[in-house]
Design an enzyme around this catalytic site. Sequence first.
Site, PDB file in Angstrom:
ATOM      1  N   GLU A   1       3.341   2.175   2.851  1.00 23.65           N
ATOM      2  CA  GLU A   1       4.462   1.262   3.108  1.00 23.65           C
ATOM      3  C   GLU A   1       5.597   1.418   2.097  1.00 23.65           C
ATOM      4  O   GLU A   1       6.681   0.871   2.300  1.00 23.65           O
ATOM      5  CB  GLU A   1       3.999  -0.202   3.071  1.00 23.65           C
ATOM      6  CG  GLU A   1       3.066  -0.600   4.193  1.00 23.65           C
ATOM      7  CD  GLU A   1       1.654  -0.122   3.935  1.00 23.65           C
ATOM      8  OE1 GLU A   1       1.168   0.708   4.715  1.00 23.65           O
ATOM      9  OE2 GLU A   1       1.048  -0.549   2.939  1.00 23.65           O
TER      10      GLU A   1
ATOM     11  N   GLU B   1      -4.967  -9.423   2.661  1.00 22.72           N
ATOM     12  CA  GLU B   1      -4.209  -9.379   3.915  1.00 22.72           C
ATOM     13  C   GLU B   1      -4.440 -10.589   4.813  1.00 22.72           C
ATOM     14  O   GLU B   1      -3.531 -11.011   5.533  1.00 22.72           O
ATOM     15  CB  GLU B   1      -4.532  -8.089   4.669  1.00 22.72           C
ATOM     16  CG  GLU B   1      -3.937  -6.834   4.041  1.00 22.72           C
ATOM     17  CD  GLU B   1      -4.838  -6.180   3.005  1.00 22.72           C
ATOM     18  OE1 GLU B   1      -5.797  -6.841   2.546  1.00 22.72           O
ATOM     19  OE2 GLU B   1      -4.600  -5.014   2.657  1.00 22.72           O
TER      20      GLU B   1
ATOM     21  N   GLY C   1       0.840  -1.192   0.000  1.00 24.53           N
ATOM     22  CA  GLY C   1       0.000   0.000   0.000  1.00 24.53           C
ATOM     23  C   GLY C   1       0.870   1.234   0.000  1.00 24.53           C
ATOM     24  O   GLY C   1       2.098   1.163   0.207  1.00 24.53           O
ATOM     25  N   SER C   2       0.260   2.376  -0.218  1.00 25.12           N
ATOM     26  CA  SER C   2       1.038   3.612  -0.370  1.00 25.12           C
ATOM     27  C   SER C   2       1.812   3.978   0.879  1.00 25.12           C
ATOM     28  O   SER C   2       2.932   4.495   0.792  1.00 25.12           O
ATOM     29  CB  SER C   2       0.106   4.765  -0.759  1.00 25.12           C
ATOM     30  OG  SER C   2      -0.924   4.922   0.209  1.00 25.12           O
TER      31      SER C   2
ATOM     32  N   HIS D   1     -16.870 -25.508  24.030  1.00 25.18           N
ATOM     33  CA  HIS D   1     -17.581 -24.901  22.908  1.00 25.18           C
ATOM     34  C   HIS D   1     -19.047 -24.639  23.239  1.00 25.18           C
ATOM     35  O   HIS D   1     -19.702 -23.832  22.584  1.00 25.18           O
ATOM     36  CB  HIS D   1     -17.492 -25.810  21.684  1.00 25.18           C
ATOM     37  CG  HIS D   1     -17.849 -25.131  20.397  1.00 25.18           C
ATOM     38  ND1 HIS D   1     -17.971 -25.805  19.199  1.00 25.18           N
ATOM     39  CD2 HIS D   1     -18.125 -23.842  20.102  1.00 25.18           C
ATOM     40  CE1 HIS D   1     -18.292 -24.953  18.242  1.00 25.18           C
ATOM     41  NE2 HIS D   1     -18.401 -23.761  18.752  1.00 25.18           N
TER      42      HIS D   1
ATOM     43  N   HIS E   1      -1.190  -2.741   5.327  1.00 23.50           N
ATOM     44  CA  HIS E   1      -1.479  -1.389   4.868  1.00 23.50           C
ATOM     45  C   HIS E   1      -2.420  -0.673   5.839  1.00 23.50           C
ATOM     46  O   HIS E   1      -3.641  -0.864   5.784  1.00 23.50           O
ATOM     47  CB  HIS E   1      -2.092  -1.451   3.476  1.00 23.50           C
ATOM     48  CG  HIS E   1      -2.361  -0.116   2.860  1.00 23.50           C
ATOM     49  ND1 HIS E   1      -1.515   0.960   2.999  1.00 23.50           N
ATOM     50  CD2 HIS E   1      -3.398   0.325   2.093  1.00 23.50           C
ATOM     51  CE1 HIS E   1      -2.004   1.996   2.339  1.00 23.50           C
ATOM     52  NE2 HIS E   1      -3.150   1.625   1.789  1.00 23.50           N
TER      53      HIS E   1
ATOM     54  N   GLY F   1     -10.931 -21.379  15.622  1.00 24.60           N
ATOM     55  CA  GLY F   1     -12.247 -21.651  15.090  1.00 24.60           C
ATOM     56  C   GLY F   1     -12.631 -20.735  13.943  1.00 24.60           C
ATOM     57  O   GLY F   1     -13.676 -20.910  13.331  1.00 24.60           O
TER      58      GLY F   1
END
Length: 540
Positions: free
Chosen positions: A43, A62, A40-41, A292, A85, A411
Amino acid sequence: MTQATATSGASAGSSEFTVRDAVYALMREFGTNKIFGNPGSTELPMFRHFPDDFEYVLGLQEATVVGMADGYAQATGNASFVNLHAAAGVGNAMGNLYSAFKNQTPMVVIAGQQSRSILPFDPYLGSSQATELPKPYVKYSIQPARAADVPLAVARAYYTAMQAPRGPVLVSVPVDDWDRPAQPLAVRAVSTRVAPDPDALRVIADALNAAQRPAFVVGASVDRDDAWPQMLRLTESHSAAVYVAPFAARCSFPEDHPLFRGFLPASRERIVAQLAAHDFILVIGAPAFIYHTEGQGPFIPPSARLYQLTEDPDTASWAPVGTAAVGSIRLALCGLQEQASPAARKPPPALAAVAPVPATRPMSAAYVLQTIAQVRAPDDIIVEEAPSSRIAMHSHLPIVRPQTFYTMASGGLGYGMPAAVGVAMGRPDKRVICVVGDGSALYSPQALWSAARQNLDITFIVINNAGYAAMKRFAGVFGFPADEPIQGIKLPGLDFMALAHAHGCPAVQVASPDDLAGVIRQGLDTRGPMLIEAIVESGV
C-alpha cells in the site's frame, strides 16, 4: 469536476496526473478525507506525497480498522474509505467486514496487491483471488484490468456502496498502479433514494386503514433513512403498537413512547405469541423475520396479515409470508401517511412498567445499565456489544433519540469498541458510551489506543461477569441441564485496568453500587476516553 480542479492534487515535483491523484480527487468530491488503515508494503505508493487535507486514521489491527470505519460511516451517513494489506489484511478484517455487510454500512475497501508483472509467479503477499476473498460479504469487488481503470473502479465502488441497501465494496489495486498516468474523472450525481411502487403502497395503506389492531415492527433502516419523524407520525395516526424487530442494530422508535411495546425475540413461536393480539403486521425497515433457532408452526398469527417495507429486494424475496414494497423507508412512510384514514380503534394496552433494579453486592449487569440510563443525557450515543446483557438493556437502558444507538447486526464480536471510536470521530459534538462485555472487549481492544490517540470523548464501560454468559443462557435453548458444565466460557484473571493503561487510556474499576453513578459521571465529564471496569455478579 474540471481538469484544472482535478489536477490540483498532482504529486509534488511531477507534472503527470497519476492514479493516486485521481483517487484523492474523487475522495474530495465524495466529501471524505479520512482513510482508515493499517499499513503494509503493497500500500505504500498510495500514500506517497500524502495530501495535507487528508487524515490517515491508524488502527493497530485490521478488524479494528474496519470497525472504526463502520462506526464513522454510520455516524456521518457517507461511505468511509479503508485501506487493507493484501490477502492477510483482508483476512484479518473479515469478521468486521461481515458485520459491515449485515449493518448495511457504506464502505470502500481499497486492498493492496502485488505488482502486476510478478502476479503470474505467486509472489509473496500476492492475493491470488483478490476479488473472491471477501465474497459474499461485499456488494461489489474488482481488480481493474489496467492501472488507468482504477479511478473508475473506485468511483463505481463508491456509488455501489451508497446505493440502498448500502454495504461494503472492495477494490484490489496492484502496488505499481498508483504512480501510473490517469485521466481526471468527473463525479456524477447518483440518486440513492428510490421510491416504492405506488400500487404496492396503496394495497398496504388500504389494509392498514381497515385494520382493527395494527402492529408495526421497526428495524434499523428507519434510523438509517432518517425517517424517525415519519415513523412517529404514521404510528400516532394509526394508534399502532410498535415492536422492535429481532437483532435490530439501530433504534428506530423512542422506547419511552406510549405506543412502544417492546422487542421481538429471534424465535418463530415466540414472535407469533407476542403478536397474537394483532390482525395487521407491518414490518418497516427490517427482515420478516430474523431467527436464531429452529422453529415450527406458522410465521405469523393465523388471524393476522403481514406487509413489509424494505430497501432490500433480497430481504423481500425470502420473506416466507406477506406482501412487500421495496424502496426508501422514508418515502414509503410518507406515502402511507398521505393515504391514512384509519378505522376507529382503541389504543393498544399499556406496556407493563419495569421495576427498578435493586443495588446488590456484587452488582447485577441490569443495575449497571439502569445507572447508565440515569446518568447519561438522552442524546448521548450508546454503542453496544454486550450480548449477555442485551435483554437487560432492553428493559433498563431505553433509547429515546434518533442516531443514538449502534450495535452489530451480525452477531460477530469485535465490533463495539472500534465502532465507538468511529462514531465519536463522526459525531465530535456528542458523548459516546460504549457498553461492552468482558468477552467482547478482548476481540478488538486495540481500539483503546486509537481512542486515546484521537482524544475522543468515549466512556468504555466493560461489564465484567467473568465469562461468556450468553453461552450459558443459550445452552438452555439446546436442552443442557442447568447443572451441566459448559466448556470454554469462563474468563478468570483478566486485568482490564492494565489493558487500558497499556493502550494509553485512563481506567478505573468499580465494584460497589454506591460508587457506580459517580464513576460514570466522571467518565462522561472527562475530556478524552476513559475505561470503566464494572465488576458484576458472575454469569457462568
